[in-house]
Scaffold this motif. Structure first.
Motif, PDB file in Angstrom:
ATOM      1  N   ASP A 178      -4.371  -1.662  -7.794  1.00 19.18           N
ATOM      2  CA  ASP A 178      -4.103  -0.796  -8.912  1.00 19.18           C
ATOM      3  C   ASP A 178      -2.823  -1.581  -9.765  1.00 19.18           C
ATOM      4  OD1 ASP A 178      -4.737   2.201  -8.452  1.00 19.18           O
ATOM      5  OD2 ASP A 178      -4.498   1.161  -6.551  1.00 19.18           O
ATOM      6  N   ASP A 225      -6.425  -2.857 -11.570  1.00 14.97           N
ATOM      7  CA  ASP A 225      -6.510  -2.286 -12.999  1.00 14.97           C
ATOM      8  C   ASP A 225      -5.734  -2.689 -14.141  1.00 14.97           C
ATOM      9  OD1 ASP A 225      -8.482  -0.305 -12.292  1.00 14.97           O
ATOM     10  OD2 ASP A 225      -6.935   1.086 -11.497  1.00 14.97           O
ATOM     11  N   ARG A 231       0.393  -1.010   0.161  1.00 15.49           N
ATOM     12  CA  ARG A 231      -0.154  -0.064  -0.232  1.00 15.49           C
ATOM     13  C   ARG A 231       0.784   1.218  -0.391  1.00 15.49           C
ATOM     14  NH1 ARG A 231      -4.192   1.964   5.170  1.00 15.49           N
ATOM     15  NH2 ARG A 231      -5.092   3.067   4.360  1.00 15.49           N
ATOM     16  N   HIS A 234      -2.294  10.167  -2.643  1.00 20.44           N
ATOM     17  CA  HIS A 234      -3.143   9.329  -4.092  1.00 20.44           C
ATOM     18  C   HIS A 234      -2.656   8.032  -3.541  1.00 20.44           C
ATOM     19  CE1 HIS A 234      -5.439   8.077  -7.017  1.00 20.44           C
ATOM     20  NE2 HIS A 234      -4.524   6.632  -7.205  1.00 20.44           N
ATOM     21  N   GLU A 235      -3.803   6.815  -2.985  1.00 20.09           N
ATOM     22  CA  GLU A 235      -3.003   5.871  -2.335  1.00 20.09           C
ATOM     23  C   GLU A 235      -2.921   5.118  -3.682  1.00 20.09           C
ATOM     24  OE1 GLU A 235      -5.346   2.496   0.352  1.00 20.09           O
ATOM     25  OE2 GLU A 235      -6.703   3.275  -0.403  1.00 20.09           O
ATOM     26  N   TYR A 236      -1.907   4.335  -3.770  1.00 20.07           N
ATOM     27  CA  TYR A 236      -1.478   2.954  -4.672  1.00 20.07           C
ATOM     28  C   TYR A 236      -1.855   1.395  -4.141  1.00 20.07           C
ATOM     29  CZ  TYR A 236      -0.698   6.922  -8.097  1.00 20.07           C
ATOM     30  OH  TYR A 236      -0.664   7.619  -8.682  1.00 20.07           O
ATOM     31  N   HIS A 274       6.307   0.628 -13.321  1.00 20.68           N
ATOM     32  CA  HIS A 274       5.222   1.259 -13.091  1.00 20.68           C
ATOM     33  C   HIS A 274       5.181   2.924 -13.169  1.00 20.68           C
ATOM     34  CE1 HIS A 274       0.854   2.587 -11.653  1.00 20.68           C
ATOM     35  NE2 HIS A 274       0.660   1.510 -12.298  1.00 20.68           N
ATOM     36  N   ASN A 312       1.962   8.678  -2.122  1.00 19.00           N
ATOM     37  CA  ASN A 312       2.088   9.389  -3.185  1.00 19.00           C
ATOM     38  C   ASN A 312       2.054  10.593  -2.390  1.00 19.00           C
ATOM     39  OD1 ASN A 312       0.118  10.708  -4.081  1.00 19.00           O
ATOM     40  ND2 ASN A 312       0.233  10.120  -5.752  1.00 19.00           N
ATOM     41  N   GLN A 329      -9.441   2.817  -1.153  1.00 22.70           N
ATOM     42  CA  GLN A 329      -9.665   2.453  -2.392  1.00 22.70           C
ATOM     43  C   GLN A 329     -10.230   1.817  -2.667  1.00 22.70           C
ATOM     44  OE1 GLN A 329      -6.066   3.391  -4.803  1.00 22.70           O
ATOM     45  NE2 GLN A 329      -6.326   1.590  -5.609  1.00 22.70           N
ATOM     46  N   GLN A 344       3.116   5.489 -12.175  1.00 23.11           N
ATOM     47  CA  GLN A 344       3.311   6.051 -10.769  1.00 23.11           C
ATOM     48  C   GLN A 344       3.770   5.421  -9.239  1.00 23.11           C
ATOM     49  OE1 GLN A 344       1.184   9.329 -11.311  1.00 23.11           O
ATOM     50  NE2 GLN A 344       1.075   8.644 -13.332  1.00 23.11           N
ATOM     51  N   ILE A 345       3.721   4.225  -9.182  1.00 25.33           N
ATOM     52  CA  ILE A 345       4.148   3.379  -8.310  1.00 25.33           C
ATOM     53  C   ILE A 345       5.727   2.834  -8.434  1.00 25.33           C
ATOM     54  CG2 ILE A 345       3.850   1.406  -6.886  1.00 25.33           C
ATOM     55  CD1 ILE A 345       1.481   0.812  -7.998  1.00 25.33           C
TER      56      ILE A 345
END
Length: 334
Positions: A57, A82, A19, A26-28, A144, A22, A53, A146-147
């Motif tokens: 992701d 996703d 988990r 925002h949680e991923y 990735h 950023n 969420q 974003q992650i």
């Protein structure tokens, strides 16, 4: 920036939930392997209970052993995903040739433990495509957007060299013998069990399984410059390739997912000294070599804090920036 890594207590299987928040908050949510088929529900329950969420992701299947891929069959049908990272053997080898080997290999019961992985892989990919989930193969360099996750191995060439062995019936029978040995019932008066509990030897018989060595090896590299390495079931051969290509980054890790439930066939002294992780997590039942006492002792010798799902008899969590989770206690070290 906050993150937590939760290793679920699923016996000799892997199910990890990452988990990550950023800098914008925002949680991923990332799932790295999902245990056996019965464990998919447990993964979904943890996501529903402890994430904001309630969806995934990124799902990553490191390799198609049933104790890593199984739980994904429940997840793909019951929770939003996703993106998926999963290898597709059909793109790299003639599946019809593999099936010919499988038809011969399945003459024995235990052989199916090796060969079912191909069917698992193909069947999960079919569901992923039916659901319209975006997916790619996790080869060296994939990351990735974003992650902060990057695949360190296997390379395409390395993967293809391994998967061709699934057409080799002799290789499959060698794997069958290894599995029969691994699955023997263990008793407290078992001589080999007693020997293992006293042994400090690591550099004996490396895991040569093509399937295990094709496992996806992943680096998590958040902005605080800490280094986390996820290794699935990979063996020394595959890990050494990653070290050779990422020598400085893999030195003195902050956190290590110990490969293959702590089996001493999957780490050697050289790799442990190179990694010298501050913290190590092991997913295993706690009997015999899962985890191996030789691995635990070797890690502790380089100053590593070693935790196992078997030692705490529960899920274990590594946190950065999170409060203590209600209902959870401080994990027991080895």
């Amino acid at each position: 920036m906050r993150y937590e890594i939760e290793m679920l207590n699923v016996g000799n299987a892997d199910a990890i939930i990452l988990r990550y928040f950023n800098n914008e908050g925002h949680e991923y949510v990332v799932v790295i392997d999902a245990g056996n088929k019965k464990d998919g529900i447990k993964v979904a329950e943890q996501i529903n209970a402890f994430t904001n969420q309630k969806y995934i992701d990124l799902a990553i299947c490191s390799h198609p052993d049933s104790d890593h891929i199984g739980g994904f069959f429940y997840l793909v049908e019951n929770i939003r995903i996703d993106e998926f990272w999963i290898h597709d053997p059909a793109k790299h080898v003639d599946i019809s040739e593999i099936r010919k080997s499988i038809s011969l290999a399945k003459l024995t019961k235990s052989m199916s433990k090796i060969t079912e992985s191909i069917d698992n892989n193909i069947n999960l990919l079919e569901v992923i495509r039916r659901k319209g989930i975006s997916h790619k193969e996790p080869f060296t360099g994939v990351n990735h957007n974003q992650i902060p996750l990057t695949v360190l191995g296997p390379s395409i060439l390395f993967y293809e060299s391994l998967i061709k062995n699934f057409r080799d019936v002799k290789q499959l029978f060698e794997e069958e013998n290894r599995l029969e040995y691994d699955d023997k019932e263990v008793y407290e008066n078992d001589i080999e069990y007693l020997f293992e509990s006293l042994s400090l030897t690591l550099d004996e018989d490396d895991d040569k399984s093509s399937e295990n060595n094709s496992s996806t090896i992943i680096a998590f590299h958040p902005e605080n410059n800490k280094k986390y390495l996820f290794t699935a079931d990979t063996g020394p051969m595959a890990l050494q390739e990653v070290v050779d290509n990422n020598f400085e980054w893999t030195k003195n890790l902050d956190w290590l997912d110990v490969p293959h439930h702590g089996s001493k066939k999957n780490l050697n002294s050289s790799l442990i000294h190179h990694f010298s992780p501050k913290v190590a997590f092991i997913s295993g039942k706690g009997k015999r070599k899962y985890p191996s006492q030789a691995v635990v002792k070797a890690l502790k010798k380089v100053g590593t804090l070693v935790y196992s799902t078997s030692k705490s008899n529960s899920n274990i969590i590594h946190k950065e920036g999170f409060d203590f989770r209600p209902g959870y206690e401080t994990a027991q070290q080895y």
